[in-house]
Enzyme design. Structure first.
Site, mmCIF file in Angstrom:
data_model
loop_
_atom_site.group_PDB
_atom_site.id
_atom_site.type_symbol
_atom_site.label_atom_id
_atom_site.label_comp_id
_atom_site.label_asym_id
_atom_site.label_seq_id
_atom_site.Cartn_x
_atom_site.Cartn_y
_atom_site.Cartn_z
ATOM 1 N N GLY A 1 2.057 -10.397 16.173
ATOM 2 C CA GLY A 1 3.490 -10.887 16.846
ATOM 3 C C GLY A 1 3.669 -10.415 18.273
ATOM 4 O O GLY A 1 4.441 -10.954 19.181
ATOM 5 N N MET A 2 3.007 -9.320 18.567
ATOM 6 C CA MET A 2 3.269 -8.647 19.951
ATOM 7 C C MET A 2 2.554 -9.597 20.924
ATOM 8 O O MET A 2 2.614 -9.942 21.968
ATOM 9 C CB MET A 2 2.766 -7.334 20.175
ATOM 10 C CG MET A 2 2.806 -6.688 21.431
ATOM 11 S SD MET A 2 0.985 -6.663 22.160
ATOM 12 C CE MET A 2 1.077 -5.273 23.121
ATOM 13 N N GLU B 1 5.399 -0.246 10.402
ATOM 14 C CA GLU B 1 5.847 -0.374 8.797
ATOM 15 C C GLU B 1 5.086 0.594 8.027
ATOM 16 O O GLU B 1 5.636 0.860 6.984
ATOM 17 C CB GLU B 1 5.717 -1.777 8.592
ATOM 18 C CG GLU B 1 4.205 -2.287 8.193
ATOM 19 C CD GLU B 1 3.704 -3.113 9.673
ATOM 20 O OE1 GLU B 1 4.302 -2.569 10.832
ATOM 21 O OE2 GLU B 1 2.610 -3.911 9.422
ATOM 22 N N LYS C 1 8.478 -6.413 -29.410
ATOM 23 C CA LYS C 1 7.512 -6.473 -30.153
ATOM 24 C C LYS C 1 6.395 -5.448 -29.831
ATOM 25 O O LYS C 1 6.154 -5.136 -28.524
ATOM 26 C CB LYS C 1 6.457 -7.983 -30.323
ATOM 27 C CG LYS C 1 7.242 -9.075 -30.819
ATOM 28 C CD LYS C 1 8.119 -9.095 -32.033
ATOM 29 C CE LYS C 1 7.040 -9.263 -33.195
ATOM 30 N NZ LYS C 1 7.704 -9.009 -34.447
ATOM 31 N N CYS D 1 1.920 -6.289 16.152
ATOM 32 C CA CYS D 1 0.630 -6.573 16.112
ATOM 33 C C CYS D 1 0.239 -8.014 16.898
ATOM 34 O O CYS D 1 0.657 -8.271 17.896
ATOM 35 C CB CYS D 1 -0.255 -6.386 14.998
ATOM 36 S SG CYS D 1 -1.998 -6.027 15.168
ATOM 37 N N GLY E 1 -1.041 -10.828 11.869
ATOM 38 C CA GLY E 1 -1.903 -11.780 11.171
ATOM 39 C C GLY E 1 -3.423 -11.950 12.022
ATOM 40 O O GLY E 1 -3.701 -11.291 12.997
ATOM 41 N N HIS F 1 1.222 -0.776 14.089
ATOM 42 C CA HIS F 1 2.075 -1.196 12.660
ATOM 43 C C HIS F 1 3.030 0.015 12.368
ATOM 44 O O HIS F 1 2.575 0.709 11.420
ATOM 45 C CB HIS F 1 0.816 -1.286 11.478
ATOM 46 C CG HIS F 1 0.303 -2.571 11.759
ATOM 47 N ND1 HIS F 1 0.598 -3.837 11.461
ATOM 48 C CD2 HIS F 1 -0.996 -2.819 12.615
ATOM 49 C CE1 HIS F 1 -0.536 -4.702 11.435
ATOM 50 N NE2 HIS F 1 -1.387 -4.229 12.518
ATOM 51 N N SER G 1 -1.635 -7.455 -16.581
ATOM 52 C CA SER G 1 -1.329 -6.848 -15.372
ATOM 53 C C SER G 1 -0.048 -6.885 -14.894
ATOM 54 O O SER G 1 0.951 -7.558 -15.371
ATOM 55 C CB SER G 1 -2.446 -7.586 -14.346
ATOM 56 O OG SER G 1 -2.072 -9.049 -14.405
ATOM 57 N N THR H 1 1.019 -3.336 -27.806
ATOM 58 C CA THR H 1 0.770 -2.244 -27.189
ATOM 59 C C THR H 1 -0.114 -1.461 -28.101
ATOM 60 O O THR H 1 -0.796 -0.687 -27.743
ATOM 61 C CB THR H 1 2.221 -1.384 -27.250
ATOM 62 O OG1 THR H 1 2.992 -1.923 -26.436
ATOM 63 C CG2 THR H 1 2.028 0.061 -26.728
ATOM 64 N N LYS I 1 2.161 -0.236 -12.290
ATOM 65 C CA LYS I 1 1.389 1.092 -12.542
ATOM 66 C C LYS I 1 1.612 2.028 -11.315
ATOM 67 O O LYS I 1 2.029 3.107 -11.262
ATOM 68 C CB LYS I 1 0.031 1.000 -12.665
ATOM 69 C CG LYS I 1 -0.524 0.655 -14.190
ATOM 70 C CD LYS I 1 -1.961 0.866 -14.389
ATOM 71 C CE LYS I 1 -2.728 0.046 -13.684
ATOM 72 N NZ LYS I 1 -2.928 -1.236 -13.718
#
Ligand code: GLN
Length: 537
Positions: free
Chosen positions: A385-386, A511, A189, A383, A356, A509, A14, A193, A18
């Site tokens: 944080g505000m 971001e 190697k 958020c 959070g 948000h 994993s 695969t 991807k």
């Protein structure tokens, strides 16, 4: 035009990226003039990742239409500069929920409901949904997990059936694998695969293109060997070397001709040469910064930077815009105290207090905000944080020592942050927050306006609590201004301290909306303030 479907599967291990390979291919096809979207199929049983702890699955990304999704959707938007939606993230939970609801409605009366055909039919329906909008010529579907996982089997089977239904030229399978390097014998190697391609074949799916993650170049002979044993043509073995930044991957894939082979397999013309000028300009600015900034990111999930993926990427976009390298220092909010705050934050050019939930680490966040407010360090709150900035102001400027959010202290007399009215009767947890895009009116005499250069903006949300308008006058009189308001609900969306060099906190948000080609104005403005501070030192 018949929509073309590309599937990206993963093998060997994993975390091979991807999502980045899918986004890079999409970027190249888009740069050649095709309309492309990317979808992620996640094999877990949660209906969406909204209920997952970020330690489990990294950040929960939110789309314009309010879907709580996998963080890969963030990459898709940052690369393509096109919004995704509910339909772009499908989970096993969503599939089963739909099928079971149908069963209860009597849709399959008399029939035994089974993985094949009912679950696989529903998976196929979700894949085709994006193609049927008519908006996209190419739909890339990334299948989460690794080939061989029990959970992925119905997805692989659905792709096999779709492949059978569609013409060969309308469907393509790209398999991403790893070529491990043995340092003792100095060789790459290919066996893992080969095994992983075989495993895929056992489920009836032949990989058309192999993208091989590797630390060292793959020789011609090895490519031929891989091609022979994996039943693909040699030009369909694509090397994906490790690169310094994820934003190099589209150019690396261009060099490796992943887009060309994809188009030729889908019998599509290459249209134009790919237009990647602004992408390249971004990379040049990102790699040749004129200044460096030290920015503190105060949060409680800092051990796992994936928890703040979009914030970190937004710093990269905004940093490139002003030719600055942003060095993000992760600061654990649980470890901040009155005694050590100066040592932890004193040398920084700016501090961002992160989103959070719950009360772990919040006193540290409040202590950090008090320190940056009193010491004129540029501050950006998002958020939670505000909300913490509002609480800090109430406690230390308004003198309400018990000021709090009812999320953490339901009994407080000064509930400066309180649950939104329409949230009060909701008990279910999944998808029930205030989610997605809402409009906000920005006041003209604000720092936010200087950033956006307009009064009407839209931003994405994910919260249950809000600024309590009952106390608005007390805050405004004492210097914390509400500079962004939702015009319909009157919810406070932006607060600022105007007498501070830069103190801006937002309930939404930003971001999530920052992309390579559109760095977010609030991040750019915050970094500019940090730069002014750093140059003035
Ligand atoms: N826990 C807060 C709320 O629900 C903040 C959420 C967030 O930071 N995304 O309002």
């Amino acid at each position: 035009m018949q929509t073309k479907y590309i599937f990206v599967t993963g093998g060997v291990t994993s975390s091979l990226g991807k999502g980045i390979i899918a986004a890079s291919l999409a970027k190249l096809l888009q740069a050649r003039g095709y309309s492309v979207t990317i979808q992620k199929l996640d094999p877990y049983i949660n209906v969406d990742p909204g209920t997952l702890n970020p330690y489990e699955h990294g950040e929960c990304y939110v789309t314009e239409d309010g879907a709580e999704t996998d963080l890969d959707l963030g990459h898709y938007e940052r690369f393509l500069n096109v919004p995704t939606s509910q339909a772009n993230n499908v989970t096993t939970g969503k599939i089963y929920q739909h099928v079971i609801n149908q069963e209860r409605q009597g849709a399959y009366l008399g029939k035994t409901v089974q993985v094949v055909p009912h679950i696989t039919d529903e998976i196929k329906r979700r894949i085709k949904l994006l193609g049927e909008t008519g908006e996209y010529e190419i739909v890339i579907t990334e299948i989460g997990g690794t080939v061989g996982d029990i959970e992925s089997l119905p997805y692989i089977e659905a792709v096999r059936q779709l492949h059978w239904e569609l013409k060969d030229e309308d469907c393509l399978v790209i398999h991403l694998t790893l070529l491990p390097y043995l340092s003792s014998t100095k060789e790459l190697k290919t066996k893992p695969t080969q095994h992983s391609v075989k495993l895929l074949l056992e489920s009836g799916l032949q990989a058309d293109i192999l993208v091989c993650r590797t630390e060292h170049s793959i020789s011609k002979e090895q490519k031929r060997k891989l091609a022979l044993f994996c039943n693909v043509t040699p030009d369909a073995v694509i090397e994906a070397l490790d690169v310094p930044t994820i934003y190099d991957v589209p150019l690396m894939m261009l060099k490796e001709k992943l887009d060309k082979i994809t188009l030729s397999r889908l019998k599509l013309s290459a249209k134009t040469e790919p237009e990647l000028d602004s992408w390249k300009q971004f990379l040049t600015r990102h790699k040749n910064p004129k200044n460096e900034l030290q920015i503190g990111l105060v949060g409680k999930y800092v051990e796992l930077p994936d928890a703040y993926k979009s914030i970190i990427e937004a710093f990269i976009h905004a940093g490139a815009a002003i030719e600055c390298r942003v060095r993000v220092q992760y600061i654990h909010s649980e470890l901040i105290s009155e005694q050590n705050v100066a040592k932890k934050l004193g040398e920084l050019d700016g501090v961002l207090v992160a989103p959070g939930f719950g009360d772990r680490g919040i006193e540290g966040k409040i202590t950090a905000i008090k320190y940056v407010r009193e010491n004129n360090i540029p501050f950006f709150g998002i958020c939670l944080g505000m909300q913490m900035a509002v609480i800090e102001f109430a406690r230390n400027i308004l003198g309400w020592k018990d000021a709090h959010s009812t999320e953490m202290n339901p009994e407080t007399k000064h509930a400066v942050i309180d649950m939104m009215a329409d949230q009060k009767n909701i008990t279910a947890k999944g998808g029930t927050m205030r989610l997605g895009s809402y409009t906000c009116e920005v006041s003209k005499d604000s720092r936010a306006y200087k950033a956006y250069e307009k009064t009407k903006i839209t931003e994405r949300h994910r919260h249950r609590y809000e600024f309590n308008n009952k106390f608005q006058k007390d805050f405004e009189k004492n210097g914390l201004s509400i500079t962004g308001i939702n015009p319909e609900t009157k919810l406070a969306e932006i607060v600022e301290i105007k007498s501070h060099p830069y103190f801006v906190a937002v309930q939404f948000h930003p971001e999530y909306k920052s992309t390579v080609l559109n760095p977010h104005p609030l991040f750019v403005r915050f970094l500019k303030a940090a730069l002014t501070k750093s140059l003035g030192k």
